[in-house]
Design an enzyme around this catalytic site. Structure first.
Site, PDB file in Angstrom:
ATOM      1  N   ASN A  70       0.848  -1.181   0.000  1.00 17.21           N
ATOM      2  CA  ASN A  70       0.000   0.000   0.000  1.00 17.21           C
ATOM      3  C   ASN A  70       0.889   1.239   0.000  1.00 17.21           C
ATOM      4  O   ASN A  70       1.920   1.284   0.668  1.00 17.21           O
ATOM      5  CB  ASN A  70      -1.011   0.003   1.157  1.00 17.21           C
TER       6      ASN A  70
ATOM      7  N   GLU B 213       0.356   5.212   0.539  1.00 14.07           N
ATOM      8  CA  GLU B 213      -0.563   6.280   0.930  1.00 14.07           C
ATOM      9  C   GLU B 213      -0.070   7.627   0.405  1.00 14.07           C
ATOM     10  O   GLU B 213       1.066   7.758  -0.058  1.00 14.07           O
ATOM     11  CB  GLU B 213      -0.714   6.296   2.451  1.00 14.07           C
TER      12      GLU B 213
ATOM     13  N   CYS C 193      -3.917   0.620  -2.790  1.00 14.66           N
ATOM     14  CA  CYS C 193      -3.777  -0.592  -1.981  1.00 14.66           C
ATOM     15  C   CYS C 193      -2.680  -1.501  -2.538  1.00 14.66           C
ATOM     16  O   CYS C 193      -2.366  -1.474  -3.731  1.00 14.66           O
ATOM     17  CB  CYS C 193      -5.081  -1.381  -1.970  1.00 14.66           C
TER      18      CYS C 193
ATOM     19  N   GLU D  46      -2.843  -4.708  -3.027  1.00  8.90           N
ATOM     20  CA  GLU D  46      -3.362  -5.670  -3.995  1.00  8.90           C
ATOM     21  C   GLU D  46      -3.348  -5.084  -5.406  1.00  8.90           C
ATOM     22  O   GLU D  46      -2.920  -5.727  -6.364  1.00  8.90           O
ATOM     23  CB  GLU D  46      -4.809  -6.076  -3.649  1.00  8.90           C
TER      24      GLU D  46
ATOM     25  N   CYS E  43     -10.124  -4.809   0.070  1.00  5.73           N
ATOM     26  CA  CYS E  43     -11.251  -3.876   0.101  1.00  5.73           C
ATOM     27  C   CYS E  43     -12.119  -4.103  -1.147  1.00  5.73           C
ATOM     28  O   CYS E  43     -11.740  -4.834  -2.066  1.00  5.73           O
ATOM     29  CB  CYS E  43     -10.752  -2.435   0.166  1.00  5.73           C
TER      30      CYS E  43
ATOM     31  N   CYS F 172     -10.475  -3.289  -4.573  1.00  4.20           N
ATOM     32  CA  CYS F 172      -9.505  -4.304  -4.999  1.00  4.20           C
ATOM     33  C   CYS F 172     -10.216  -5.566  -5.478  1.00  4.20           C
ATOM     34  O   CYS F 172      -9.800  -6.185  -6.452  1.00  4.20           O
ATOM     35  CB  CYS F 172      -8.530  -4.627  -3.864  1.00  4.20           C
TER      36      CYS F 172
HETATM   37 ZN   LIG Z   1      -7.925  -2.320  -1.651  1.00  2.00          ZN
END
Ligand SMILES: [Zn+2]
Length: 142
Positions: free
Chosen positions: A46, A48, A57, A59, A90, A93
């Site tokens: 991830n 940010e 993310c 993934e 999430c 993803c």
């Molecule tokens: Zn995600």
């Protein structure tokens, strides 16, 4: 819920290996991901951003790496997060993963030895996939 296999654990190890490289100064919730596609492993973390909406993310980072290498079908993805229980992908993803194989294997781990294995179809039933955009679908553009 699926049975955990040795290849699952191997893929999860790649996700755990890359997790320390996560850039998560805001949430302090690090995630590593490893995609198995075309016989190769692609990792992601991830990343940010001060503009939170620009965050990506782990993934999706791993998927982008696989696609950039020419892969168009993903066999499996492993996700390793900082949570106590296994970290699940999430919704965004799950949708991105569905594009590259709605039936892919998803291996999820957290900080403990507990591992969850599911198919993407179990995580995202009735996914919106390419077939909906076929010309024969109602509402499709002419
Ligand atoms: Zn995600």
């Amino acid at each position: 819920m699926r049975n955990l296999t040795q290849p699952d654990l191997a893929l999860l190890a790649f996700a755990r290996e890359v997790k320390p490289h996560a850039y998560a100064p805001y949430s302090v919730f690090r995630v590593g991901a490893a995609v198995y596609a075309g016989g190769e492993i692609f990792q992601g973390v991830n990343v940010e951003n001060a503009a939170y909406g620009a965050t990506l993310c782990a993934e999706r980072g791993a998927v982008m790496a696989a696609v950039a290498a020419g892969c168009r079908e993903i066999d499996a993805i492993a996700v390793a997060g900082d949570s106590e229980s296994p970290t699940v992908p999430c919704g965004s993803c799950r949708q991105v993963l569905a594009e590259f194989n709605p039936a892919m294997r998803v291996i999820m781990g957290g900080r403990t030895d507990e591992v969850l294995v599911m198919s993407l179809e179990e995580l995202l039933p009735e996914a919106f996939v390419r077939g909906y955009l076929d010309q024969d679908e109602p509402g499709a553009p002419e």
